[in-house]
Design an enzyme around this catalytic site. Sequence first.
Site, mmCIF file in Angstrom:
data_model
loop_
_atom_site.group_PDB
_atom_site.id
_atom_site.type_symbol
_atom_site.label_atom_id
_atom_site.label_comp_id
_atom_site.label_asym_id
_atom_site.label_seq_id
_atom_site.Cartn_x
_atom_site.Cartn_y
_atom_site.Cartn_z
ATOM 1 N N LYS A 168 6.726 22.603 -14.731
ATOM 2 C CA LYS A 168 5.901 21.452 -14.351
ATOM 3 C C LYS A 168 5.558 21.498 -12.870
ATOM 4 C CE LYS A 168 4.639 16.837 -14.956
ATOM 5 N NZ LYS A 168 4.765 15.596 -15.679
ATOM 6 N N HIS A 185 -1.057 10.208 -28.902
ATOM 7 C CA HIS A 185 -1.367 8.848 -28.431
ATOM 8 C C HIS A 185 -2.018 8.022 -29.540
ATOM 9 C CE1 HIS A 185 -1.283 9.842 -23.837
ATOM 10 N NE2 HIS A 185 -0.087 9.659 -24.348
ATOM 11 N N ARG A 206 0.825 -1.243 0.000
ATOM 12 C CA ARG A 206 0.000 0.000 0.000
ATOM 13 C C ARG A 206 0.846 1.274 0.000
ATOM 14 N NH1 ARG A 206 -3.610 -2.786 3.714
ATOM 15 N NH2 ARG A 206 -5.308 -3.655 2.472
ATOM 16 N N HIS A 238 7.420 8.219 -28.125
ATOM 17 C CA HIS A 238 6.377 9.048 -27.497
ATOM 18 C C HIS A 238 6.585 10.538 -27.812
ATOM 19 C CE1 HIS A 238 3.492 10.407 -24.499
ATOM 20 N NE2 HIS A 238 4.423 11.199 -23.995
ATOM 21 N N ASN A 282 -1.114 18.041 -21.573
ATOM 22 C CA ASN A 282 -1.453 17.039 -22.587
ATOM 23 C C ASN A 282 -1.497 17.633 -23.990
ATOM 24 O OD1 ASN A 282 -1.733 15.015 -20.640
ATOM 25 N ND2 ASN A 282 -3.830 15.672 -20.184
ATOM 26 N N HIS A 342 -1.043 15.509 -27.033
ATOM 27 C CA HIS A 342 -1.044 14.104 -26.620
ATOM 28 C C HIS A 342 -2.246 13.315 -27.144
ATOM 29 C CE1 HIS A 342 2.258 15.384 -24.168
ATOM 30 N NE2 HIS A 342 2.388 14.223 -23.583
ATOM 31 N N LYS A 372 2.683 11.083 -11.763
ATOM 32 C CA LYS A 372 1.860 10.168 -12.560
ATOM 33 C C LYS A 372 2.636 8.876 -12.734
ATOM 34 C CE LYS A 372 -1.078 13.067 -15.442
ATOM 35 N NZ LYS A 372 -1.364 13.495 -16.829
ATOM 36 N N GLU A 405 8.909 17.652 -25.437
ATOM 37 C CA GLU A 405 8.213 17.997 -24.183
ATOM 38 C C GLU A 405 8.740 19.324 -23.625
ATOM 39 O OE1 GLU A 405 5.651 16.244 -23.256
ATOM 40 O OE2 GLU A 405 5.939 14.120 -23.771
ATOM 41 N N ARG A 445 -3.425 21.266 -15.153
ATOM 42 C CA ARG A 445 -2.479 20.203 -15.517
ATOM 43 C C ARG A 445 -2.824 19.577 -16.874
ATOM 44 N NH1 ARG A 445 0.349 15.546 -11.729
ATOM 45 N NH2 ARG A 445 1.638 14.707 -13.398
ATOM 46 N N GLU A 464 -5.050 16.800 -12.011
ATOM 47 C CA GLU A 464 -5.483 17.097 -13.383
ATOM 48 C C GLU A 464 -6.980 17.392 -13.487
ATOM 49 O OE1 GLU A 464 -3.297 15.002 -16.524
ATOM 50 O OE2 GLU A 464 -5.178 14.867 -17.614
HETATM 51 P P1 NAD Z 1 12.334 5.014 -22.201
HETATM 52 O O1 NAD Z 1 12.269 4.909 -20.744
HETATM 53 O O2 NAD Z 1 11.925 3.841 -23.009
HETATM 54 O O3 NAD Z 1 13.824 5.434 -22.611
HETATM 55 C C1 NAD Z 1 14.114 5.652 -23.968
HETATM 56 C C2 NAD Z 1 15.327 4.836 -24.439
HETATM 57 O O4 NAD Z 1 16.503 5.422 -23.909
HETATM 58 C C3 NAD Z 1 15.335 3.388 -23.999
HETATM 59 O O5 NAD Z 1 15.825 2.596 -25.065
HETATM 60 C C4 NAD Z 1 16.327 3.369 -22.855
HETATM 61 O O6 NAD Z 1 16.933 2.112 -22.710
HETATM 62 C C5 NAD Z 1 17.315 4.419 -23.282
HETATM 63 N N1 NAD Z 1 18.030 5.119 -22.220
HETATM 64 C C6 NAD Z 1 17.517 5.675 -21.088
HETATM 65 N N2 NAD Z 1 18.447 6.389 -20.453
HETATM 66 C C7 NAD Z 1 19.595 6.279 -21.180
HETATM 67 C C8 NAD Z 1 20.898 6.827 -21.042
HETATM 68 N N3 NAD Z 1 21.183 7.706 -20.065
HETATM 69 N N4 NAD Z 1 21.821 6.486 -21.958
HETATM 70 C C9 NAD Z 1 21.508 5.645 -22.995
HETATM 71 N N5 NAD Z 1 20.290 5.141 -23.192
HETATM 72 C C10 NAD Z 1 19.331 5.459 -22.286
HETATM 73 O O7 NAD Z 1 11.456 6.234 -22.758
HETATM 74 P P2 NAD Z 1 11.218 7.739 -22.295
HETATM 75 O O8 NAD Z 1 11.119 8.510 -23.537
HETATM 76 O O9 NAD Z 1 12.169 8.159 -21.249
HETATM 77 O O10 NAD Z 1 9.795 7.652 -21.599
HETATM 78 C C11 NAD Z 1 8.652 7.277 -22.328
HETATM 79 C C12 NAD Z 1 7.625 6.785 -21.356
HETATM 80 O O11 NAD Z 1 7.318 7.829 -20.429
HETATM 81 C C13 NAD Z 1 6.314 6.388 -22.011
HETATM 82 O O12 NAD Z 1 5.895 5.165 -21.475
HETATM 83 C C14 NAD Z 1 5.368 7.497 -21.606
HETATM 84 O O13 NAD Z 1 4.032 7.058 -21.497
HETATM 85 C C15 NAD Z 1 5.913 7.900 -20.271
HETATM 86 N N6 NAD Z 1 5.579 9.263 -19.844
HETATM 87 C C16 NAD Z 1 5.134 9.436 -18.594
HETATM 88 C C17 NAD Z 1 4.844 10.699 -18.131
HETATM 89 C C18 NAD Z 1 4.401 10.890 -16.714
HETATM 90 O O14 NAD Z 1 4.042 12.016 -16.361
HETATM 91 N N7 NAD Z 1 4.454 9.884 -15.874
HETATM 92 C C19 NAD Z 1 5.031 11.796 -18.967
HETATM 93 C C20 NAD Z 1 5.513 11.599 -20.256
HETATM 94 C C21 NAD Z 1 5.795 10.305 -20.687
HETATM 95 N N1 GLY Z 2 2.956 14.471 -18.693
HETATM 96 C C1 GLY Z 2 1.708 15.023 -18.327
HETATM 97 C C2 GLY Z 2 1.533 15.186 -16.864
HETATM 98 O O1 GLY Z 2 2.391 14.868 -16.086
HETATM 99 O O2 GLY Z 2 0.521 15.627 -16.446
#
Ligand code: NAD
Ligand code: GLY
Length: 377
Positions: A240, A265, A129, A279, A258, A261, A151, A193, A254, A250
């Site tokens: 942010k 998406h 939890r 993404h 998006n 997005h 998130k 972003e 917030r 949100e």
């Molecule tokens: P990811 O985590 O897949 O990383 C992208 C690539 O970079 C991967 O191949 C990874 O292995 C590589 N990598 C990471 N750090 C590295 C480094 N320092 N050196 C070399 N390679 C490295 O993708 P991302 O773009 O970081 O994140 C995308 C995800 O984030 C999606 O699932 C998306 O839905 C999510 N997201 C979440 C939020 C949120 O608010 N929680 C916001 C935006 C996106």
């Molecule tokens: N990436 C959108 C949010 O965090 O609200």
Amino acid sequence: MPDTANTAMQTMTLDLGDRSYDIHIGEQLLDTVGEFLTPLLRAKRVFVVSESTVMTHQGDRLKAALSDSGIEAKWFILNPGEATKSTAQYESLVSGLLAAGIDRSDTIIAFGGGVIGDLAGFAAATVLRGINFVQIPTTLLAQVDSSVGGKTGINMPQGKNLLGAFYQPKAVIIDISTLETLPRRELLAGYAEVVKYGVIDDLDFFSWLEDQGPQIVDREAGAAGTSARAQAIAHSCAAKARIVAEDERENGKRALLNLGHTFGHALEAECGYKGILLHGEAVAIGMIMALDASTRLDLAKIEDLERVRSHFTAVGMKTSAREVGRAMTADALMTHMTKDKKVEAGTIGFVLGGIGSAAIHHGVDLEIIHAVLQDSL
Ligand code: NAD
Ligand code: GLY
């Protein structure tokens, strides 16, 4: 203009009352991470969740830093890629954490990009939890967006991020030097972003990015590039933090984050999350679509659309669905949009407006959205 002048370490606080936390940004913070972690730990033990690519490039630094600080670490190294944000991987991770004896005095570290941050954060939110967790993001996207704001979640067969929780970390530790090993394509995807913050409500920042963007995404740009990158990351995190502090769940502002997005998406879903379209790449094209829709609805000037499109082109990003190199139809993209999380009471909420003046719009004429998609294909 960013309000920060150099790459010296800086700390800002995301103000959420008794759940407030610090975001530390600087170079080489990973090597002294124990200094940031130790005051937060109830037990001198952490459960690090990461993935193999991040460990290959940056893992030894974290291992050495934890060892130097006398912090015991248990490691959970997953496969890289969006497929890791699955129910199967989530169950396997949580089972592993429990089997390793995690208890409520322990801390989970999310060490990686947005995939690891979202999955490890959701595990932290749910195991026993709720376990304390700390984000150490290693991609530009994670450093400017996903690690901040709480998130967390995983994907479901029905769509992306459909199972999750708002669950805030205890700290975010951003070492910009980890970006030195990030592939350029990933750096560019994260940059979308960054631009988003300018387009939402910060025309000055967008203007600054028009000038500095090329060196922000150029790892060969030397000290000037590092400095510009640090400033862009700090400015993005501050934006942010301000928005999340105002609207954590949100219910209002917030949702502006998006921008692009809903379109993005749909593009991602159509491309199948297999690396055809990242993404951030989808968000960039989605932002252009949102601006295009805004001009058709008299919510933005055509110059704003052209300005953002020119900037993305100048840094080497795609701006239309036709450049993705995959056959798609506007009808298929519309179908994905109607399944988006942001559908409320049957209507899709679109973030629309000109540079610096985005707002949420419901009840948008879907014929116009269809035409925007069609013209991008
Ligand atoms: P990811 O985590 O897949 O990383 C992208 C690539 O970079 C991967 O191949 C990874 O292995 C590589 N990598 C990471 N750090 C590295 C480094 N320092 N050196 C070399 N390679 C490295 O993708 P991302 O773009 O970081 O994140 C995308 C995800 O984030 C999606 O699932 C998306 O839905 C999510 N997201 C979440 C939020 C949120 O608010 N929680 C916001 C935006 C996106
Ligand atoms: N990436 C959108 C949010 O965090 O609200």
